[in-house]
Design an enzyme around this catalytic site. Sequence first.
Site, short mmCIF file in Angstrom:
data_model
loop_
_atom_site.label_atom_id
_atom_site.label_comp_id
_atom_site.label_asym_id
_atom_site.label_seq_id
_atom_site.Cartn_x
_atom_site.Cartn_y
_atom_site.Cartn_z
N ASP A 288 -10.04 -5.67 -3.10
CA ASP A 288 -9.39 -4.65 -2.26
C ASP A 288 -10.31 -3.43 -2.16
OD1 ASP A 288 -7.75 -2.46 -1.40
OD2 ASP A 288 -5.99 -3.61 -2.02
N HIS B 36 -7.37 -5.92 1.08
CA HIS B 36 -6.17 -5.12 1.34
C HIS B 36 -5.42 -5.60 2.59
CE1 HIS B 36 -3.98 -1.54 0.08
NE2 HIS B 36 -3.95 -1.07 1.31
N SER C 287 0.85 -1.20 0.00
CA SER C 287 0.00 0.00 0.00
C SER C 287 0.88 1.25 0.00
CB SER C 287 -0.95 -0.07 1.20
OG SER C 287 -1.96 0.90 1.09
#
Lengths: 276, 276
Positions: free
Chosen positions: A222, A255, A147
Amino acid sequence: MEIIHDWTSFGGRQLVYKHHASSTRCDMEFALYLPPQAMTAPVPLLVYLSGLTCNWENVVTKAGAQRSCAKHGIAFLAPDTSPRDVSIPGEDETYDFGAGAGFYVDATVAPWEKHYQMRSYILDDVLPLVAENKAIDAEKVAITGHSMGGHGALTLALSTDRFNSVSAFAPIANPMACRWGQRAFSGYLGDDQLHWRAYDACALIEDGASVEHILVDQGLADEFLDEQLKPDALEAACQKADIPLTLRRQPGYDHSYYFIASFVEDHVAYHAERFQ
Amino acid sequence: MEIIHDWTSFGGRQLVYKHHASSTRCDMEFALYLPPQAMTAPVPLLVYLSGLTCNWENVVTKAGAQRSCAKHGIAFLAPDTSPRDVSIPGEDETYDFGAGAGFYVDATVAPWEKHYQMRSYILDDVLPLVAENKAIDAEKVAITGHSMGGHGALTLALSTDRFNSVSAFAPIANPMACRWGQRAFSGYLGDDQLHWRAYDACALIEDGASVEHILVDQGLADEFLDEQLKPDALEAACQKADIPLTLRRQPGYDHSYYFIASFVEDHVAYHAERFQ
């Protein structure tokens, strides 16, 4: 520098260090996994940059990377994601700016510029410090991240020649085009978007930066995919610039660290192959 | 019963359920990992009982068992370690008694007996519930656990014929002889130690209980080894009763999930072999 944790893990040592960093002008903590092979000869190093809200602990406890690193004989470095407790008003107020959200940039705007020097921290503080460890082969360093940390991995690899290879999990691939990145860059770097380009993987590639190859895994479930991550922009930029990108779109994955744990073995193997 | 989490993990599903349990007379949560193989045919089930202070989340996020379970095609069940929020005075006061510390016994002493029925919860609530899932082969169930959960795994396997095979990580192997066990058993079962014997692996073996084989891993740097865990007592009891015990003393490892993560693959493989 002091060792604040030392766990045995997969026949190696999961260490956590505390040290004073001159770049961030505060005490910082980082985790270093030394695989069993490091007992007998220096081993390559994989740097993992974490995402928003994380410190060294998330990846160390949840990703299971030690298993793969023990298999391939690779050390694993997990720095923190920002300075901590540096008495800047508002530093702990939001999850996506300030503490836990350093975005791997060198801030130029007050009051952040005094401590929020995370690019310099990674390149000039923690990496040289770890390279002094005789267990590490400082000529072989790769980088990955998740990320915000995937953004950090891509931009550090694209803008230096310090890394053998680069990969990322669900990176913020085009931060200038998403809310997280816009907020962080305007806060740390000011409003002139020209200064942002050095910290945006797509802009760096447009401006001529290159690497030999990029591996990216991206979960298709995600929750941040459309708004924040922009893998399509990275794909387009790489295509235009002839940078080989393996972008694996993984159905069902979100995620979380369940996603990272599922594919960390592939990433460690990817870097191990390129260390040969 | 409702699904409160559903993550994709190693090609399978990491589910978390909430349900009302008649044994504990309260809502309970448990985690169930279904490997990819469960999409096409029923798979065996490995039950993992957690230790003091834990709920389903610790092993699910930290042990990496999903990887091995996906490899071998085994489902992985992680129940909670006690009732929660049942309004018993003192239930949340200490880490080793009350909430997070059910010790897998059926309490007989007030005020605990109304809700703290964790042996019945495992055997008569959660296992039958999971067995109703068509993805599970209810004829093939094994059990393992850590610390207090290792004690639970050993005593449930020794006192029933519900489990194909049993293993444990750093189990409280002789709770009648350690402070943790004495405190829990006197609190849940009263002062008559005769009633304790049904919940002590060594006493059960002395009293004639048996299993085909036991696998135990024990870290030698475990901070609770001498005072609380007593693997030597288990070894002596097994030897006297001719129960084959593989007790692996692992140098350097402590009581943490770094230890469990390092050996969970071996335990999953151990049970997989016995499911064949």
